[in-house]
Scaffold this active site. Sequence first.
Site, PDB file in Angstrom:
ATOM      1  N   ASP A  45      -3.257 -37.000 -18.965  1.00 37.72           N
ATOM      2  CA  ASP A  45      -1.806 -37.180 -18.956  1.00 37.72           C
ATOM      3  C   ASP A  45      -1.440 -38.662 -18.971  1.00 37.72           C
ATOM      4  OD1 ASP A  45       1.023 -35.971 -18.145  1.00 37.72           O
ATOM      5  OD2 ASP A  45       0.676 -37.725 -16.891  1.00 37.72           O
ATOM      6  N   TYR A  50       4.295 -45.494 -18.879  1.00 37.08           N
ATOM      7  CA  TYR A  50       3.112 -46.030 -18.208  1.00 37.08           C
ATOM      8  C   TYR A  50       2.550 -47.262 -18.898  1.00 37.08           C
ATOM      9  CZ  TYR A  50       2.920 -41.335 -16.031  1.00 37.08           C
ATOM     10  OH  TYR A  50       3.190 -40.166 -15.379  1.00 37.08           O
ATOM     11  N   LYS A  75       4.803 -38.353 -22.499  1.00 38.93           N
ATOM     12  CA  LYS A  75       6.192 -38.074 -22.145  1.00 38.93           C
ATOM     13  C   LYS A  75       7.130 -39.018 -22.881  1.00 38.93           C
ATOM     14  CE  LYS A  75       4.366 -37.124 -17.623  1.00 38.93           C
ATOM     15  NZ  LYS A  75       3.123 -37.879 -17.891  1.00 38.93           N
ATOM     16  N   HIS A 108      10.540 -37.044 -19.956  1.00 37.83           N
ATOM     17  CA  HIS A 108      10.066 -37.501 -18.658  1.00 37.83           C
ATOM     18  C   HIS A 108      11.094 -37.313 -17.543  1.00 37.83           C
ATOM     19  CE1 HIS A 108       6.994 -40.607 -16.951  1.00 37.83           C
ATOM     20  NE2 HIS A 108       7.201 -39.620 -16.116  1.00 37.83           N
TER      21      HIS A 108
END
Length: 169
Positions: A45, A50, A75, A108
């Site tokens: 994931d 990120y 996401k 997200h």
Amino acid sequence: MYNEKITLNNGVKIPQLGLGTWFIDDDKAADAVKTAVELGYRHIDTAQAYGNERGVGEGVRTCGIPRNELFVVSKVAAEHKTYEEAMAGINETLEKMGLDYLDMMIIHSPQPWVEVNQSENRYMEGNRAAWRALEEAYSKGKLKAIGVSNFQIGDLESLMETAEIKPMV
């Protein structure tokens, strides 16, 4: 433990246990993915937020396990609240990761991160627009499953008023 899977509403099977890559730097992500795969993980994931999709993709591509045996998730950035932003983000994720498809991509958050729990604006129209982009990418085979994260009941109800495809997550 690593092999237990849940079947989504479209028949896709998702491994229950996954490697979350939040806080893993992009330059360390490939090694983290490869180590996790060696340990038996098959669900990886990441997210646009990120900042490590490139490294995660490198790890997926070079881990020695066939791509179809891995379940890779990313996401759509919480700030992408137009069709154009969401579609550009989906395509950019695939390009950064060096993958032909993702096993799943989700919105997200229903609100941009700077507004989470700070604003009454639930971005109903923006989430519907981002969802249309996910539906289109899903229909084209770029995504095997689509869904949402951090949505409240009202957010889901609003999305379902115009969605052509029911979220799988």
